[in-house]
Motif scaffolding. Structure first.
Motif: not given
Lengths: 217, 122
Positions: A167, A171, A196, A198
């Motif tokens: 990471f 993040d 994550r 995202e």
């Protein structure tokens, strides 16, 4: 509920939905393992937390005592969401698991072979729990994921091996944690799914589609 | 009919309520843990209780046991993600009317409600 999102990725409702989906996923996982080794697993309500990656280690250390000595089965998954599942057991749990598969030949094994066997059993337990849980979660969310092979690491390597390498400071991570214990053994554990940030966009969309489908009935 | 929903997950309670036909005008109360559920059971006196198993404060097993002690004829449908064979056997032994696995469909919930209506005449 005690879900929390300090990174502002998921709304309160989305957190609640994800918690219930994790509940169903781990319920399935526990049932699968209970069939294999004929035990009863006591479950607890899952907790969803979204935090900045830089706070992940502190968070995990708060949630799990003696992390440094824990045995951890780590299994990454890829696809519409990307993450890693960590099944965390206190040191010594692998011996307890092996006892479920006890046969007369195990006692005669040399210690290094026994250690390997304990690791294999831990990985297999991890494979069953992680596979069933994540599989069910993403089945409910109509998402396709694939798994990479599991492996066993020791808690002290969790920071160096995974967190520092995976990471950046920007993040965010979405953690899903559930704890469980085995009725007839002093074994308890935790399943952590770390996604994550995202994946948050994909998860948000999937959660909202799931919710719409449920409310369309 | 009076229906009590006991589940710590708000999303689960909402999904279950969504499966109950609004036009039937059932009176619905909710509780978010077993202890609250027990108190609501005493005050609300439901005809039918939907009960989750995995809950904080007081889990569904203990709640079911206590409800049945209060009212052996209580109709409690366990609605759970904990689908282990031993969990199902345990709640059946404690007197659950039936066990439904999450996520239930509206058809299953409506069928269960209709069965209870026929049984109770409510």
């Amino acid at each position: 509920m005690n879900n929390e999102d300090t990174a502002g990725i998921l709304s309160e409702l989305e957190l609640e939905i994800l918690q219930e989906i994790m509940n169903i996923g781990f319920g399935r996982a526990a049932a699968d393992l209970a069939e294999v080794i004929d035990i009863f697993i006591s479950l607890s309500a899952p907790k969803i937390t979204v935090i900045e990656a830089v706070n992940l280690i502190r968070y995990v250390n708060t949630e799990i005592s003696e992390l440094q000595t824990c045995s951890i089965v780590e299994q990454p998954y890829l696809g519409e969401a990307k993450g890693v599942a960590f099944l965390i057991f206190p040191h010594g749990a692998e011996k307890e698991f092996l006892s479920y598969f006890q046969d007369k030949d195990i006692d005669s094994l040399e210690s290094d072979i026994l250690i390997d066997l304990e690791k294999e059993v831990l990985m297999e337990v991890g494979n069953i729990l992680i596979g069933a849980c994540i599989g069910k979660i993403f089945e409910l969310l109509d998402g396709l994921i694939t798994f990479q092979p599991p492996r066993v690491i020791i808690g002290e390597k969790f920071t160096d091996h995974y967190i520092k390498g995976s990471f950046s400071e920007d993040d965010s991570v979405i953690t899903m944690k559930t704890s469980f214990s085995f009725e007839d053994r002093d074994v308890h554990g935790y399943l952590f799914l770390v996604n994550r940030g995202e994946s948050g966009v994909t998860l948000k969309k999937a959660l909202n589609e799931f919710w719409e489908k449920q409310n369309a009935t | 009919m009076k229906i009590l929903i006991v589940d710590d997950a708000m999303a689960a309670r909402m999904m279950l309520k969504n499966c109950i036909p609004a036009e039937d005008n059932h009176e619905i109360e909710e509780a978010s843990d077993g202890s609250q559920g027990l108190e609501k059971f005493k005050s609300f006196k439901p005809d039918l209780t939907f009960l989750d198993l995995t809950m904080p404060v007081m889990d569904g097993f203990e709640t079911l046991e206590k409800i049945k002690q209060l009212d052996p004829a209580a109709i409690v449908v366990v609605l759970t993600a904990d689908i282990q064979k031993k969990s199902i056997e345990k709640v059946e032994a404690l007197g659950a009317y039936t066990v439904l696995k999450k996520l239930p469909t509206a058809e299953v919930i409506q069928k269960t409600i209709n069965e209870v209506r026929e049984k109770t005449g409510k």
